[in-house]
Design a protein around this motif. Structure first.
Motif, PDB file in Angstrom:
ATOM      1  N   ALA A   5       7.619 -11.520  -4.217  1.00 14.90           N
ATOM      2  CA  ALA A   5       6.422 -10.749  -4.525  1.00 14.90           C
ATOM      3  C   ALA A   5       5.176 -11.415  -3.930  1.00 14.90           C
ATOM      4  CB  ALA A   5       6.279 -10.578  -6.025  1.00 14.90           C
ATOM      5  N   ILE A   6       5.099 -12.761  -4.041  1.00 12.17           N
ATOM      6  CA  ILE A   6       3.940 -13.481  -3.498  1.00 12.17           C
ATOM      7  C   ILE A   6       3.884 -13.341  -1.982  1.00 12.17           C
ATOM      8  CG2 ILE A   6       2.929 -15.773  -3.187  1.00 12.17           C
ATOM      9  CD1 ILE A   6       4.074 -16.501  -5.941  1.00 12.17           C
ATOM     10  N   THR A   7       5.057 -13.498  -1.348  1.00 11.39           N
ATOM     11  CA  THR A   7       5.112 -13.380   0.110  1.00 11.39           C
ATOM     12  C   THR A   7       4.716 -11.986   0.562  1.00 11.39           C
ATOM     13  OG1 THR A   7       6.885 -15.019   0.135  1.00 11.39           O
ATOM     14  CG2 THR A   7       6.602 -13.664   2.112  1.00 11.39           C
ATOM     15  N   THR A   8       5.252 -10.960  -0.151  1.00 17.71           N
ATOM     16  CA  THR A   8       4.931  -9.574   0.212  1.00 17.71           C
ATOM     17  C   THR A   8       3.447  -9.301   0.053  1.00 17.71           C
ATOM     18  OG1 THR A   8       7.146  -8.863  -0.494  1.00 17.71           O
ATOM     19  CG2 THR A   8       5.466  -7.157  -0.280  1.00 17.71           C
ATOM     20  N   ASN A   9       2.848  -9.772  -1.033  1.00 18.76           N
ATOM     21  CA  ASN A   9       1.422  -9.539  -1.264  1.00 18.76           C
ATOM     22  C   ASN A   9       0.568 -10.235  -0.202  1.00 18.76           C
ATOM     23  OD1 ASN A   9       0.348  -8.148  -3.988  1.00 18.76           O
ATOM     24  ND2 ASN A   9       2.412  -8.984  -4.343  1.00 18.76           N
ATOM     25  N   VAL A  15      -1.992  -7.669   6.733  1.00 20.30           N
ATOM     26  CA  VAL A  15      -1.919  -6.402   7.462  1.00 20.30           C
ATOM     27  C   VAL A  15      -3.073  -5.493   7.055  1.00 20.30           C
ATOM     28  CG1 VAL A  15      -0.527  -4.327   7.799  1.00 20.30           C
ATOM     29  CG2 VAL A  15       0.565  -6.569   7.765  1.00 20.30           C
ATOM     30  N   TYR A  16      -3.340  -5.430   5.741  1.00 24.15           N
ATOM     31  CA  TYR A  16      -4.403  -4.555   5.241  1.00 24.15           C
ATOM     32  C   TYR A  16      -5.756  -5.010   5.796  1.00 24.15           C
ATOM     33  CZ  TYR A  16      -6.636  -1.399   1.852  1.00 24.15           C
ATOM     34  OH  TYR A  16      -7.342  -0.372   1.263  1.00 24.15           O
ATOM     35  N   GLY A  17      -5.983  -6.336   5.788  1.00 20.22           N
ATOM     36  CA  GLY A  17      -7.256  -6.842   6.279  1.00 20.22           C
ATOM     37  C   GLY A  17      -7.434  -6.580   7.759  1.00 20.22           C
ATOM     38  N   ALA A  18      -6.365  -6.785   8.545  1.00 20.66           N
ATOM     39  CA  ALA A  18      -6.471  -6.549   9.988  1.00 20.66           C
ATOM     40  C   ALA A  18      -6.676  -5.081  10.294  1.00 20.66           C
ATOM     41  CB  ALA A  18      -5.205  -7.053  10.670  1.00 20.66           C
ATOM     42  N   ALA A  19      -5.908  -4.198   9.618  1.00 20.86           N
ATOM     43  CA  ALA A  19      -6.064  -2.764   9.851  1.00 20.86           C
ATOM     44  C   ALA A  19      -7.447  -2.305   9.419  1.00 20.86           C
ATOM     45  CB  ALA A  19      -4.984  -1.990   9.098  1.00 20.86           C
ATOM     46  N   GLY A  20      -7.919  -2.829   8.288  1.00 25.63           N
ATOM     47  CA  GLY A  20      -9.238  -2.434   7.815  1.00 25.63           C
ATOM     48  C   GLY A  20     -10.340  -2.894   8.751  1.00 25.63           C
ATOM     49  N   ALA A  21     -10.235  -4.148   9.244  1.00 24.29           N
ATOM     50  CA  ALA A  21     -11.258  -4.663  10.164  1.00 24.29           C
ATOM     51  C   ALA A  21     -11.293  -3.854  11.447  1.00 24.29           C
ATOM     52  CB  ALA A  21     -10.981  -6.138  10.444  1.00 24.29           C
ATOM     53  N   ILE A  40      -6.442   3.724   7.361  1.00 27.89           N
ATOM     54  CA  ILE A  40      -4.978   3.697   7.441  1.00 27.89           C
ATOM     55  C   ILE A  40      -4.373   2.734   6.428  1.00 27.89           C
ATOM     56  CG2 ILE A  40      -4.816   1.848   9.152  1.00 27.89           C
ATOM     57  CD1 ILE A  40      -2.800   5.113   9.138  1.00 27.89           C
ATOM     58  N   GLY A  41      -5.213   1.727   5.973  1.00 29.95           N
ATOM     59  CA  GLY A  41      -4.702   0.752   5.013  1.00 29.95           C
ATOM     60  C   GLY A  41      -4.283   1.370   3.698  1.00 29.95           C
ATOM     61  N   SER A  42      -4.951   2.480   3.276  1.00 31.22           N
ATOM     62  CA  SER A  42      -4.554   3.131   2.014  1.00 31.22           C
ATOM     63  C   SER A  42      -3.116   3.639   2.094  1.00 31.22           C
ATOM     64  CB  SER A  42      -5.507   4.288   1.710  1.00 31.22           C
ATOM     65  OG  SER A  42      -6.807   3.815   1.486  1.00 31.22           O
ATOM     66  N   GLY A  43      -2.783   4.230   3.239  1.00 28.80           N
ATOM     67  CA  GLY A  43      -1.409   4.720   3.399  1.00 28.80           C
ATOM     68  C   GLY A  43      -0.403   3.593   3.428  1.00 28.80           C
ATOM     69  N   ILE A  44      -0.740   2.496   4.144  1.00 30.82           N
ATOM     70  CA  ILE A  44       0.184   1.354   4.212  1.00 30.82           C
ATOM     71  C   ILE A  44       0.379   0.753   2.817  1.00 30.82           C
ATOM     72  CG2 ILE A  44       0.486  -0.961   5.150  1.00 30.82           C
ATOM     73  CD1 ILE A  44      -1.072  -0.038   7.631  1.00 30.82           C
ATOM     74  N   ALA A  45      -0.714   0.586   2.084  1.00 28.56           N
ATOM     75  CA  ALA A  45      -0.626  -0.040   0.767  1.00 28.56           C
ATOM     76  C   ALA A  45       0.212   0.792  -0.205  1.00 28.56           C
ATOM     77  CB  ALA A  45      -2.038  -0.246   0.209  1.00 28.56           C
ATOM     78  N   LEU A  46      -0.030   2.118  -0.281  1.00 31.59           N
ATOM     79  CA  LEU A  46       0.735   2.950  -1.224  1.00 31.59           C
ATOM     80  C   LEU A  46       2.204   3.066  -0.810  1.00 31.59           C
ATOM     81  CD1 LEU A  46       0.718   4.673  -3.723  1.00 31.59           C
ATOM     82  CD2 LEU A  46      -0.005   6.636  -2.341  1.00 31.59           C
ATOM     83  N   ALA A  47       2.471   3.105   0.506  1.00 31.91           N
ATOM     84  CA  ALA A  47       3.861   3.163   0.972  1.00 31.91           C
ATOM     85  C   ALA A  47       4.631   1.922   0.543  1.00 31.91           C
ATOM     86  CB  ALA A  47       3.902   3.324   2.486  1.00 31.91           C
ATOM     87  N   VAL A  48       3.978   0.723   0.723  1.00 38.76           N
ATOM     88  CA  VAL A  48       4.644  -0.518   0.306  1.00 38.76           C
ATOM     89  C   VAL A  48       4.841  -0.524  -1.202  1.00 38.76           C
ATOM     90  CG1 VAL A  48       4.397  -3.035   0.194  1.00 38.76           C
ATOM     91  CG2 VAL A  48       3.769  -1.816   2.278  1.00 38.76           C
ATOM     92  N   GLY A  59      -2.484  -8.008  -3.356  1.00 35.29           N
ATOM     93  CA  GLY A  59      -2.551  -8.153  -1.902  1.00 35.29           C
ATOM     94  C   GLY A  59      -3.490  -7.149  -1.279  1.00 35.29           C
ATOM     95  N   VAL A  60      -3.456  -5.899  -1.835  1.00 32.93           N
ATOM     96  CA  VAL A  60      -4.347  -4.857  -1.323  1.00 32.93           C
ATOM     97  C   VAL A  60      -5.802  -5.248  -1.569  1.00 32.93           C
ATOM     98  CG1 VAL A  60      -5.034  -2.456  -1.532  1.00 32.93           C
ATOM     99  CG2 VAL A  60      -2.617  -3.078  -1.637  1.00 32.93           C
ATOM    100  N   ALA A  61      -6.100  -5.731  -2.762  1.00 29.11           N
ATOM    101  CA  ALA A  61      -7.476  -6.115  -3.084  1.00 29.11           C
ATOM    102  C   ALA A  61      -7.950  -7.259  -2.171  1.00 29.11           C
ATOM    103  CB  ALA A  61      -7.572  -6.542  -4.544  1.00 29.11           C
ATOM    104  N   LEU A  62      -7.077  -8.247  -1.948  1.00 39.20           N
ATOM    105  CA  LEU A  62      -7.432  -9.365  -1.088  1.00 39.20           C
ATOM    106  C   LEU A  62      -7.674  -8.904   0.339  1.00 39.20           C
ATOM    107  CD1 LEU A  62      -7.809 -12.403  -0.713  1.00 39.20           C
ATOM    108  CD2 LEU A  62      -5.320 -12.593  -0.395  1.00 39.20           C
ATOM    109  N   GLY A  63      -6.779  -8.028   0.855  1.00 40.17           N
ATOM    110  CA  GLY A  63      -6.938  -7.526   2.217  1.00 40.17           C
ATOM    111  C   GLY A  63      -8.198  -6.704   2.383  1.00 40.17           C
TER     112      GLY A  63
END
Length: 812
Positions: A5-9, A15-21, A40-48, A59-63
């Motif tokens: 879970a930690i690794t995934t987050n 990924v979320y931070g890079a896509a968002g930037a 696009i990060g919203s879609g990636i986050a909900l899919a995961v 992880g989403v909040a951090l990204g």
């Protein structure tokens, strides 16, 4: 949280931070008041979040904070953006889980839940928090809220639309296609890409830009003919090209400001993807429903074919819509394999409708389509070949007032036959019980009457022996004796009927017996009756009393001749001799067959073509003195039945009114009945002169007449009225008593129990047993010196007594 879970987050945060930037950097070129064109990060986050079994909102909040911080935003806005984006995923997951969202994403309900809860509520909440924090930190004026919040909401919702459906479909079914081939999918996707490129990348206000609807038919074709994966990819291609066109001010939506153009593009893209996803779900649901319907029909067909009952379904017009194989076998039809191409119900109504008028009135044709639609009807129908079918008809439920009817037919032939066999056996048992009761009555009457006749004949004998009797008196005495003998003969017939006659059993060739009787039988039938014998050349040896069997044949032939004379007056009597294998079915139908085993028997048949008998007459033919020709003249067939009982034989009657009668008689074959050696009486020294004789009889008249007969021969006679009195006399004088004349049937202690007690006490007095029954009533192991049947004449008594005394004791 575990290591996975930690690794995934952490990975998701990167990924979320890079896509968002990257998205924010591209968005800066669109307009000064819009931070991104597609989140696009919203879609990636909900899919995961939907694909893994643990929470990913940290992880989403951090990204999100990393992406916002890269833009140089105030720290308060960075924190609020992290909370908003992390909360978006958490809220979407909470709402979808509690609403029963299926992650296979295969139904319209799942699509609508995803659009309303995730793309709608969760994305709107994120936009609200993010835009509010941007206003509070001075990033934009409050007056811009109404314009920026909807577009912010659309960026997140469109991001979910582009990624989540594709991710869920790939996760559930992989890249395998349900309907289209890979080549067909490639052609459809290529056509969608070309059509989108033609319209969305065309110069503004050009003819190409005006045909922006070109991708829609192709997207619908992908949804209907292709697959969810193809339709989702097609929507993704069209949306990306539309957004690229808006980014570079190309295509049909490059109108007004850049934000207006982007809003139009977002709206188009959302409608395009939503339409593709919903159409795909509708088609998929319909396909699943069709498969379930086909599966249900197959299950229903399997159930119909598995049941042993014949099932037929017809519509309200009486047309057959379905039948099972059991029905076709039942009515004798052949299934041609083309369903439901069968004849109309009325085609087999004529074969199955009851033919009996009364039955048809009682049970209206259960298969008639014109019967009351709301009524359940049943009937018992008889088909060709003797089969019996039980049919039941019930209304068929349906949307129409009268949707049709369902008929179930079951073959109950075995049950009906069993019931008829049970009824026949019950009647046979009742008849046997009646015959047994009559036999007991007849035997009892004969015994008591013989005792009375013994006294009458005894007194007549004594009267005849008077020296001074006149000739007229002698004639009267002889008349009394003859009348008593005639009555004794009638009692003998009663005993024969009761099966209590003495049969001298031995091997008898029935074939020779029938040949010997041919002339005698021919004389007993009318001149208009033809007598025919069917006798084999080989011997047919039975264990029987020849005299009694000859009497049986004579009685049957005489009855057959009389049956013919009752009809047309001429006909044929057939006498057949042979052997027969009697199975259990035959023995169950036979009279007097109790205890007989399945096997081969000697057989005598007497058949005539006379008037025959009905069931009521057959039920009475073995009753004493019964005759269909008027008042009974004798025992006839009842005596035949008595003979068969004493021979361990049986009889079957086959007859029908107007069609003649056949009697089949079976007897044990030689070797089937073994004689049981009897016991021998005690022996004493022979006595030639007068002796002391004990007479034991409960009838005073019989006892006195026997005593007077014996005294006339010089014997000393002692008398006892019962077994106990006899034992008392023997206790005192058993050494003097040379012979006991013992009555078989007495009250208190009968003859056999008296005899047994004598042997127990060691009294070796020879016993001459006397009875109104025949010698058949004496057990084979009774140690008696002889037997004499009442009534008897003095000469017969003198002979038996002399024989026993002169021989010491004679074997039975």
């Amino acid at each position: 949280m575990n290591l996975r879970a930690i690794t995934t987050n952490l990975l998701l945060a990167a990924v979320y931070g890079a896509a968002g930037a990257a998205t924010l950097a591209v968005g800066q070129t669109v307009g000064p008041n819009l931070s991104s064109m597609l989140w696009i990060g919203s879609g990636i986050a909900l899919a995961v979040a939907l694909l893994v079994p643990f929470a990913v909102w940290p992880g989403v909040a951090l990204g999100a904070m990393v992406a916002t911080l890269s833009e140089g935003s105030p720290i308060l806005h960075v924190i609020a953006t992290g909370i908003a984006n992390g909360g978006e995923v958490a809220l979407a997951m909470f709402l979808l889980s509690n609403a029963g969202f299926n992650r296979r994403f295969g139904t319209v309900r799942d699509v609508l839940l995803f659009l309303g809860l995730a793309c709608g509520l969760a994305a709107a909440m994120t936009a609200l928090i993010s835009v509010t924090s941007l206003i509070l930190t001075g990033g934009m004026p409050a007056s811009a809220f109404g314009r920026i919040w909807p577009m912010w909401w659309l960026t997140h919702g469109l991001g979910m639309l582009l990624v989540v459906p594709l991710a869920l479909i790939v996760r559930a079914r992989g890249f395998e296609l349900d309907h289209a081939s890979r080549g067909e999918a490639f052609v459809l996707l290529s056509a969608i890409g070309v059509a989108s490129w033609i319209s969305f990348l065309a110069p503004p206000n050009s003819l190409r830009a005006e045909v922006f609807f070109l991708p829609f038919p192709l997207l619908l074709m992908a949804a209907v003919r292709g697959d969810a994966l193809v339709a989702t990819l097609g929507g993704l291609i069209a949306t990306v090209l539309a957004l690229v066109g808006a980014l570079f001010a190309r295509g049909p939506f490059s109108l007004g400001t850049s934000n207006e153009a982007l809003f139009l593009t977002w709206s188009f893209a959302s409608v395009t993807i939503i339409a593709a996803v919903i159409a795909t779900a509708v088609v998929r649901e319909r396909a699943l429903a069709q498969r379930e319907l086909e599966s249900g029909e197959r299950r229903l067909r399997a159930v119909l074919e598995a049941t042993s009952e014949g099932i037929l379904v017809a519509d309200d017009l009486g047309r057959v819509t379905d039948v099972n194989s059991a029905f076709l076998r039942l009515v004798g039809e052949d299934d041609d394999g083309v369903a439901p191409r069968y004849s109309e119900v009325t085609a087999f109504l004529d074969r199955l409708r009851p033919t009996d008028t009364d039955r048809a009135r009682q049970h209206p044709a259960v298969l008639d389509p014109d019967i009351d639609h709301d009524r359940t009807a049943t009937a018992e129908l008889r088909l060709s070949g003797g089969r019996v079918v039980e049919a039941e008809s019930v209304p068929l439920p349906g949307p129409a007032e009268h949707a049709g009817r369902v008929w179930s037919l079951r073959d109950v032939t075995q049950r009906v036959e069993s019931e008829e066999e049970r009824r026949r056996l019950h009647e046979q048992i009742l008849h046997s019980q009646k015959l047994e009761g009559l036999g007991v009555l007849a035997g009892g009457v004969a015994h008591d009457f013989n005792n009375v006749l013994a006294g009458i004949m005894g007194y007549a004998e004594l009267l005849l022996a008077q020296p001074d009797l006149t000739d007229e008196g002698k004639a009267d005495a002889e008349g009394i004796i003859k009348a008593a003998q005639h009555a004794a003969g009638l009692c003998g017939q009663l005993l024969t009927y009761a099966g209590k006659t003495t049969a001298v059993l031995g091997p008898v060739d029935l074939a020779a017996c029938a040949h010997d009787m041919r002339h005698f039988m021919a004389m007993s039938v009318s001149k208009n009756v033809e007598l025919t014998l069917e006798v084999p050349d080989d011997e047919v040896v039975a264990v029987a009393d020849e005299v009694q069997i000859r009497q049986v044949i004579f009685n049957l032939v005489t009855n057959a001749s009389e049956a013919i004379l009752e009809g047309p007056g001429s006909g044929r009597v057939l006498v057949r001799v042979g052997t027969r294998h009697c199975d259990r079915r035959w023995l169950d139908r036979a009279y007097a067959a109790d205890g007989l085993r399945v096997g081969d028997y000697a057989m005598i048949e007497v058949e005539d073509d006379g008037v025959g008998m009905n069931a009521d007459e057959v039920a009475q033919i073995f009753d004493p003195f019964y005759s269909s020709k008027g008042p009974g003249r004798g025992l006839g067939l009842s005596a035949v039945m008595g003979v068969l009982r004493s021979h361990q034989g049986a009889l079957v009657v086959n007859t029908e009114a107007g069609l003649g009668t056949r009697f089949q008689i079976i007897l044990p074959k030689s070797g089937q009945a073994d004689a049981t050696p009897g016991a021998r009486a005690p022996r004493r020294a022979p006595i030639d002169g007068p002796a002391t004789i004990l007479v034991v009889d409960d009838e005073p008249v019989v006892r006195e007449t026997v005593a007077r007969m014996l005294r006339k021969d010089g014997h000393e006679v002692l008398q006892a009225g019962d077994g106990d009195a006899a034992l008392e006399l023997l206790a005192e004088r058993h050494d003097e008593v040379a012979l006991m004349v013992l009555d078989l049937t007495m009250p208190h202690r009968d003859g056999l129990s008296t005899l047994a007690e004598m042997r127990t006490r060691g009294y070796s007095v020879p016993v001459l047993l006397a009875s109104g029954y025949s010698g058949e009533a004496v057990p084979a192991d009774a140690a008696v010196a002889g037997f004499i049947q009442k009534p008897f004449r003095s000469a017969e008594l003198r002979e038996r007594v002399a024989t026993v005394l002169s021989s010491g004791a004679a074997p039975v």
